[in-house]
Motif scaffolding. Structure first.
Motif, PDB file in Angstrom:
ATOM      1  N   ASP A 185       0.917  -1.678   0.058  1.00 16.23           N
ATOM      2  CA  ASP A 185       0.044  -0.265  -0.265  1.00 16.23           C
ATOM      3  C   ASP A 185       0.967   1.118   0.000  1.00 16.23           C
ATOM      4  N   PRO A 186       1.084   1.906  -1.177  1.00 14.79           N
ATOM      5  CA  PRO A 186       2.151   3.542  -1.012  1.00 14.79           C
ATOM      6  C   PRO A 186       1.233   4.504  -0.210  1.00 14.79           C
ATOM      7  N   THR A 187      -0.094   4.124   0.335  1.00 15.93           N
ATOM      8  CA  THR A 187      -0.567   5.481   1.483  1.00 15.93           C
ATOM      9  C   THR A 187       0.183   5.066   2.968  1.00 15.93           C
ATOM     10  N   ASN A 188       0.959   3.887   2.736  1.00 15.17           N
ATOM     11  CA  ASN A 188       0.652   3.164   4.058  1.00 15.17           C
ATOM     12  C   ASN A 188       2.650   4.097   5.015  1.00 15.17           C
ATOM     13  N   VAL A 189       2.003   4.704   5.946  1.00 17.77           N
ATOM     14  CA  VAL A 189       3.093   5.220   6.664  1.00 17.77           C
ATOM     15  C   VAL A 189       3.079   4.431   7.715  1.00 17.77           C
ATOM     16  N   MET A 190       5.125   4.008   7.773  1.00 13.93           N
ATOM     17  CA  MET A 190       5.190   3.116   8.866  1.00 13.93           C
ATOM     18  C   MET A 190       6.003   3.950  10.210  1.00 13.93           C
ATOM     19  N   THR A 191       5.540   3.491  10.911  1.00 19.60           N
ATOM     20  CA  THR A 191       5.443   3.770  13.233  1.00 19.60           C
ATOM     21  C   THR A 191       7.028   2.890  13.095  1.00 19.60           C
ATOM     22  N   GLU A 192       7.345   3.457  14.047  1.00 16.99           N
ATOM     23  CA  GLU A 192       8.731   2.635  14.532  1.00 16.99           C
ATOM     24  C   GLU A 192       9.136   1.440  15.016  1.00 16.99           C
ATOM     25  N   TYR A 193       8.060   0.920  15.668  1.00 15.12           N
ATOM     26  CA  TYR A 193       7.327  -0.504  15.373  1.00 15.12           C
ATOM     27  C   TYR A 193       7.427  -1.451  14.302  1.00 15.12           C
ATOM     28  N   GLU A 194       6.409  -0.280  13.718  1.00 15.73           N
ATOM     29  CA  GLU A 194       6.311  -1.613  12.209  1.00 15.73           C
ATOM     30  C   GLU A 194       8.022  -1.418  11.352  1.00 15.73           C
ATOM     31  N   GLU A 195       8.967  -0.303  11.638  1.00 13.54           N
ATOM     32  CA  GLU A 195       9.843  -0.915  10.445  1.00 13.54           C
ATOM     33  C   GLU A 195      10.605  -1.719  11.554  1.00 13.54           C
ATOM     34  N   LYS A 196      10.842  -1.844  13.173  1.00  9.81           N
ATOM     35  CA  LYS A 196      11.247  -2.793  14.333  1.00  9.81           C
ATOM     36  C   LYS A 196      11.041  -3.674  13.048  1.00  9.81           C
ATOM     37  N   PHE A 197       9.672  -4.004  13.549  1.00  3.33           N
ATOM     38  CA  PHE A 197       9.614  -5.626  12.904  1.00  3.33           C
ATOM     39  C   PHE A 197       9.697  -5.941  11.656  1.00  3.33           C
ATOM     40  N   ALA A 198       9.429  -5.325  10.825  1.00  4.93           N
ATOM     41  CA  ALA A 198       8.572  -5.271  10.135  1.00  4.93           C
ATOM     42  C   ALA A 198      10.549  -5.871   8.830  1.00  4.93           C
ATOM     43  N   ALA A 199      11.336  -5.697   9.965  1.00  8.58           N
ATOM     44  CA  ALA A 199      12.976  -5.378   9.491  1.00  8.58           C
ATOM     45  C   ALA A 199      13.602  -7.035   9.622  1.00  8.58           C
ATOM     46  N   LYS A 200      12.766  -8.069  10.686  1.00 10.87           N
ATOM     47  CA  LYS A 200      13.005  -9.364  11.522  1.00 10.87           C
ATOM     48  C   LYS A 200      11.978 -10.352  10.034  1.00 10.87           C
ATOM     49  N   GLY A 201      10.852  -9.637   9.550  1.00  6.25           N
ATOM     50  CA  GLY A 201      10.800 -10.564   8.138  1.00  6.25           C
ATOM     51  C   GLY A 201       9.184 -10.637   9.043  1.00  6.25           C
ATOM     52  N   GLN A 202       8.693 -10.136  10.372  1.00  3.16           N
ATOM     53  CA  GLN A 202       7.475 -10.544  10.948  1.00  3.16           C
ATOM     54  C   GLN A 202       6.323  -9.536  10.383  1.00  3.16           C
ATOM     55  N   PRO A 203       5.320 -10.143   9.591  1.00  3.95           N
ATOM     56  CA  PRO A 203       4.653  -9.824   9.150  1.00  3.95           C
ATOM     57  C   PRO A 203       3.797  -8.806  10.236  1.00  3.95           C
ATOM     58  N   ILE A 204       2.617  -7.596   9.243  1.00  3.34           N
ATOM     59  CA  ILE A 204       2.005  -6.701  10.187  1.00  3.34           C
ATOM     60  C   ILE A 204       0.771  -6.832   9.816  1.00  3.34           C
ATOM     61  N   TYR A 205      -0.165  -6.742  10.719  1.00  6.61           N
ATOM     62  CA  TYR A 205      -1.526  -7.127  10.529  1.00  6.61           C
ATOM     63  C   TYR A 205      -2.335  -5.620  11.150  1.00  6.61           C
ATOM     64  N   ARG A 206      -2.966  -5.241   9.527  1.00  8.83           N
ATOM     65  CA  ARG A 206      -3.864  -4.671   9.947  1.00  8.83           C
ATOM     66  C   ARG A 206      -4.993  -5.094   9.680  1.00  8.83           C
ATOM     67  N   LEU A 207      -6.205  -3.705  10.718  1.00 12.33           N
ATOM     68  CA  LEU A 207      -7.426  -3.814  10.434  1.00 12.33           C
ATOM     69  C   LEU A 207      -8.011  -2.471   9.971  1.00 12.33           C
ATOM     70  N   ILE A 208      -9.533  -2.290   9.077  1.00  8.71           N
ATOM     71  CA  ILE A 208      -9.662  -1.121   8.713  1.00  8.71           C
ATOM     72  C   ILE A 208     -11.374  -1.319   9.836  1.00  8.71           C
TER      73      ILE A 208
END
Ligand code: SAM
Length: 213
Positions: A185-208
């Motif tokens: 999603d090109p509109t997604n703005v990453m948070t500090e935690y998101e960057e940290k977990f994504a760098a470790k290859g962990q999936p990020i869950y999102r609900l709207i």
């Protein structure tokens, strides 16, 4: 979020009341008046060090953003970011999100963001989770009828709890993603935690979701 204790934090907050607003209940029902425009109002709960709110404010310069963060030693990092970029469409509140209804009026908010909220995994702490019905009731009151809650987390247990709690409360899900970054999603703005977990290859869950009145 862990932060080193900063003995200067309380004074720094007092010196920056143009960014961290003291006594925010004085703006109840008047947030658009405060920002001097009629633009959408976005609220982030648990802003942490401010990377998301800064990024969103830059991406949507015509919208208004308010971030709530309870810990002084953490919010000061967000203040520094907002100050450095001279963002006039962001304000911060050093408050507990327990009492949002004394700060914002009914139907005053367009979007609420819960980013990597503390999961409080022990059953006895369920009431502290930001998707416990007490909080959902506040969001329902404050959001406009077309308003939405956007939740991101790396924590599967908290995500599952939130889906169940929100579903039982009557929320309607517009999106449920088990791997946000796969969506690209090109509109997604990453948070500090998101960057940290994504760098470790962990999936990020999102609900709207939206919460019918
Ligand atoms: N949102 C940031 C991110 O994604 O990088 C920070 C995530 S951190 C795990 C959760 C943050 O929420 C912490 O900084 C914590 O102090 C704040 N927080 C937790 N409960 C809160 C509450 N009731 N009111 C305001 N802030 C809260």
């Amino acid at each position: 979020m862990r932060a080193r204790y900063k003995p200067w934090a309380a004074d720094f907050i007092k010196e920056n009341t143009d960014i961290v607003l003291p006594e925010p209940s004085q703006y109840f029902g008047k947030w658009r008046e405060y920002f001097s425009n009629d633009a959408p109002l976005h609220l982030e709960i648990g802003t942490g060090k401010g990377q998301f709110i800064k990024g969103m404010a830059k991406q949507y310069p015509n919208d208004n953003f308010v971030g709530i963060e309870i810990v002084e030693s953490i919010i000061v990092s967000a203040v520094q970011k907002i100050k450095k970029k001279q963002l006039s469409n962001v304000r911060l509140l050093n408050e507990d999100a327990m009492d949002l209804t004394s700060i914002f009026a009914e139907n005053e908010i367009d979007m609420i963001y819960l980013n990597f909220s503390d999961p409080w995994p022990k059953n006895r702490h369920e009431k502290r989770r930001l998707t416990f019905p007490y909080f959902l009731k506040q969001y329902q009151q404050l959001l406009k009828p077309e308003g939405k809650v956007v939740l991101k987390t790396d924590n599967r247990g908290f995500f599952e709890y939130s889906l169940a709690s929100m579903s039982q409360y009557g929320c309607i899900f517009d999106e449920v993603s088990l791997d946000l970054h796969e969506l690209e999603d090109p509109t997604n703005v990453m948070t500090e935690y998101e960057e940290k977990f994504a760098a470790k290859g962990q999936p990020i869950y999102r609900l709207i979701a939206h919460i019918p009145k």
